[in-house]
Design a protein around this motif. Structure first.
Motif, mmCIF file in Angstrom:
data_model
loop_
_atom_site.group_PDB
_atom_site.id
_atom_site.type_symbol
_atom_site.label_atom_id
_atom_site.label_comp_id
_atom_site.label_asym_id
_atom_site.label_seq_id
_atom_site.Cartn_x
_atom_site.Cartn_y
_atom_site.Cartn_z
ATOM 1 N N ARG A 1 0.869 -1.179 0.000
ATOM 2 C CA ARG A 1 0.000 0.000 0.000
ATOM 3 C C ARG A 1 0.906 1.228 0.000
ATOM 4 O O ARG A 1 1.595 1.511 0.974
ATOM 5 N N MET A 2 0.935 1.927 -1.130
ATOM 6 C CA MET A 2 1.896 3.014 -1.317
ATOM 7 C C MET A 2 1.593 4.221 -0.429
ATOM 8 O O MET A 2 0.446 4.657 -0.325
ATOM 9 N N THR A 3 2.646 4.732 0.206
ATOM 10 C CA THR A 3 2.527 5.946 1.017
ATOM 11 C C THR A 3 3.027 7.157 0.240
ATOM 12 O O THR A 3 2.305 8.131 0.041
ATOM 13 N N LEU A 4 4.280 7.096 -0.214
ATOM 14 C CA LEU A 4 4.875 8.156 -1.022
ATOM 15 C C LEU A 4 5.758 7.537 -2.099
ATOM 16 O O LEU A 4 6.437 6.536 -1.842
ATOM 17 N N SER A 5 5.770 8.162 -3.270
ATOM 18 C CA SER A 5 6.623 7.691 -4.362
ATOM 19 C C SER A 5 7.192 8.907 -5.086
ATOM 20 O O SER A 5 6.435 9.779 -5.525
ATOM 21 N N PRO A 6 8.517 9.004 -5.221
ATOM 22 C CA PRO A 6 9.126 10.179 -5.838
ATOM 23 C C PRO A 6 9.039 10.164 -7.360
ATOM 24 O O PRO A 6 8.863 9.110 -7.986
ATOM 25 N N ILE A 7 9.163 11.345 -7.958
ATOM 26 C CA ILE A 7 9.263 11.472 -9.406
ATOM 27 C C ILE A 7 10.737 11.689 -9.747
ATOM 28 O O ILE A 7 11.300 12.753 -9.482
ATOM 29 N N HIS A 8 11.363 10.669 -10.307
ATOM 30 C CA HIS A 8 12.765 10.744 -10.711
ATOM 31 C C HIS A 8 12.864 11.131 -12.187
ATOM 32 O O HIS A 8 11.931 10.907 -12.963
ATOM 33 N N ASN A 9 14.027 11.644 -12.572
ATOM 34 C CA ASN A 9 14.247 11.944 -13.985
ATOM 35 C C ASN A 9 14.126 10.691 -14.844
ATOM 36 O O ASN A 9 13.582 10.735 -15.949
ATOM 37 N N HIS A 10 14.622 9.555 -14.318
ATOM 38 C CA HIS A 10 14.532 8.342 -15.138
ATOM 39 C C HIS A 10 13.088 7.870 -15.297
ATOM 40 O O HIS A 10 12.764 7.186 -16.264
ATOM 41 N N ASP A 11 12.205 8.247 -14.357
ATOM 42 C CA ASP A 11 10.784 7.948 -14.541
ATOM 43 C C ASP A 11 10.226 8.725 -15.729
ATOM 44 O O ASP A 11 9.438 8.201 -16.528
ATOM 45 N N LEU A 12 10.631 9.990 -15.837
ATOM 46 C CA LEU A 12 10.167 10.834 -16.938
ATOM 47 C C LEU A 12 10.713 10.326 -18.268
ATOM 48 O O LEU A 12 9.997 10.298 -19.277
ATOM 49 N N TRP A 13 11.991 9.925 -18.278
ATOM 50 C CA TRP A 13 12.581 9.387 -19.509
ATOM 51 C C TRP A 13 11.866 8.103 -19.933
ATOM 52 O O TRP A 13 11.667 7.855 -21.122
ATOM 53 N N THR A 14 11.490 7.282 -18.964
ATOM 54 C CA THR A 14 10.791 6.035 -19.270
ATOM 55 C C THR A 14 9.445 6.321 -19.935
ATOM 56 O O THR A 14 9.076 5.659 -20.915
ATOM 57 N N ILE A 15 8.717 7.306 -19.416
ATOM 58 C CA ILE A 15 7.413 7.655 -19.990
ATOM 59 C C ILE A 15 7.577 8.203 -21.402
ATOM 60 O O ILE A 15 6.738 7.979 -22.273
ATOM 61 N N ARG A 16 8.680 8.897 -21.638
ATOM 62 C CA ARG A 16 8.949 9.420 -22.989
ATOM 63 C C ARG A 16 9.364 8.308 -23.953
ATOM 64 O O ARG A 16 9.369 8.491 -25.166
ATOM 65 N N GLY A 17 9.771 7.165 -23.389
ATOM 66 C CA GLY A 17 10.188 6.040 -24.229
ATOM 67 C C GLY A 17 11.644 6.065 -24.615
ATOM 68 O O GLY A 17 12.056 5.340 -25.523
ATOM 69 N N ASN A 18 12.466 6.878 -23.929
ATOM 70 C CA ASN A 18 13.883 6.966 -24.293
ATOM 71 C C ASN A 18 14.822 6.595 -23.161
ATOM 72 O O ASN A 18 15.924 7.117 -23.041
ATOM 73 N N TYR A 19 14.373 5.657 -22.301
ATOM 74 C CA TYR A 19 15.229 5.141 -21.235
ATOM 75 C C TYR A 19 15.628 3.705 -21.585
ATOM 76 O O TYR A 19 15.149 3.125 -22.559
ATOM 77 N N GLY A 20 16.513 3.133 -20.796
ATOM 78 C CA GLY A 20 16.985 1.778 -21.065
ATOM 79 C C GLY A 20 15.926 0.707 -20.869
ATOM 80 O O GLY A 20 16.090 -0.427 -21.319
#
Length: 328
Positions: free
Chosen positions: A34-53
């Motif tokens: 049950r999630m309490t807090l989850s950060p927004i990392h740069n690699h999360d943003l890159w993943t959503i853009r489709g340009n991460y590993g």
């Protein structure tokens, strides 16, 4: 349950939306968190853009890779005594949701001395930072010079280097960021927007120069870092905030026998010996629990406010990681 989902790759503020989906069920060996807090990392943003590993399966991909939460249920073969335990976890996918599943072996129970804010971001960036320090040539008494010193990893490197007796020159790109780091008790902070910062860095480090340089910016500053390295120095490419090529001088690389190499924390973590991982995690937990490693948030947003959260995460100057909250 509510989750932040994208069906296509693209700019996060355009493609990510809060939707109701079925709550997952933990498979054998997994736990339901049950999630309490989850950060927004740069690699999360890159993943959503489709340009991460890593590319998640579409449609219906849930964002987020790190969180603090409470174990709500366990899958087959997992000790039911874990239910109710507050844990931190990273390297999973889909944490921007009220519930997510993770391997029971990958979760880290947290002592009460570590806050939810710190626990939510204790592993990914701090572990990358401490793993990076482990691989550097620089040891006690040596000098490291780093860019993006006001970023999450930069601040963590400053704390870890100090605890290990390694000297550090900290570079930022904005004048106002200098005072921010000074207020945190971080020394030797220089703005690359100031003329003559290179000479100031030389004066701080002395004639021998830096043993290691960590670059998360790219572009012209990479060449400056090579000039500030000493003989047999190393330039570690950790990130590329500008996305610009590095115009390195062949002469400096040759004459000083400089090594240039990349560092991807996800790969290093995946290949690390379990005992080594445990040792480094223990060091991080100890530093955080004793107040020596401070991890702040840059604002907390509900899953329904995911667009506002993403905009905040993309705004320069925040003091900590923007957080997504699992509470309605």
């Amino acid at each position: 349950m509510k989750a932040a989902i994208h069906d296509t790759f693209g700019e996060p503020v355009d493609v990510l939306r809060a939707r109701d989906v079925d709550k997952p069920v933990p498979s054998a060996g997994d736990v339901l968190v049950r999630m309490t807090l989850s950060p927004i990392h740069n690699h999360d943003l890159w993943t959503i853009r489709g340009n991460y590993g890593y590319k998640p399966d579409l449609p219906g991909a849930i964002g987020g890779t790190e969180a603090v939460g409470i174990i709500d249920a366990v899958g087959e073969g997992v000790d039911t005594g874990l239910i109710g335990t507050r844990i931190a976890v990273a390297g999973v996918h889909g944490t921007w949701a009220e519930y997510f599943t993770a391997s029971a072996q990958g979760v880290l129970p947290l002592p009460d001395a570590i806050s939810d804010t710190a626990g939510a971001q204790l592993i990914a960036m701090p572990f990358s930072a401490i793993s990076l320090l482990e691989t550097l040539k620089a040891t006690k008494g040596d000098w490291i010079i780093q860019t993006s010193a006001n970023g999450a990893v930069g601040k963590i490197i400053a704390t870890l280097a100090k605890s290990r007796g390694i000297h550090l020159v900290n570079l930022v790109r904005r004048e106002e960021a200098v005072q921010e780091l000074v207020d945190l008790g971080i020394d030797n902070v220089l703005s690359t927007s100031d003329a003559g910062w290179q000479q100031k860095a030389r004066e701080i480090m002395g004639k021998a120069g830096a043993t290691s340089a960590i670059d998360s910016v790219g572009g012209d500053v990479s060449a400056d870092l090579v000039e500030l390295l000493g003989l047999d120095g190393e330039l570690i490419v950790f990130g590329t905030a500008t996305g610009s090529p590095m115009p390195l001088s062949s002469g400096s690389l040759i004459m000083k026998h400089i090594t240039v190499k990349g560092f991807w924390g996800s790969r290093v973590s995946g290949e690390m010996d379990p005992d080594e991982r445990k040792r480094l995690i223990t060091e991080l937990v100890t530093l955080t629990a004793t107040g020596k490693l401070v991890l702040e948030d840059g604002g907390v947003f509900s899953i329904d406010q995911i667009t506002d959260a993403l905009k905040a995460a993309l705004t320069p100057g925040r003091t900590g990681k923007v957080m997504v909250s699992g509470h309605r």
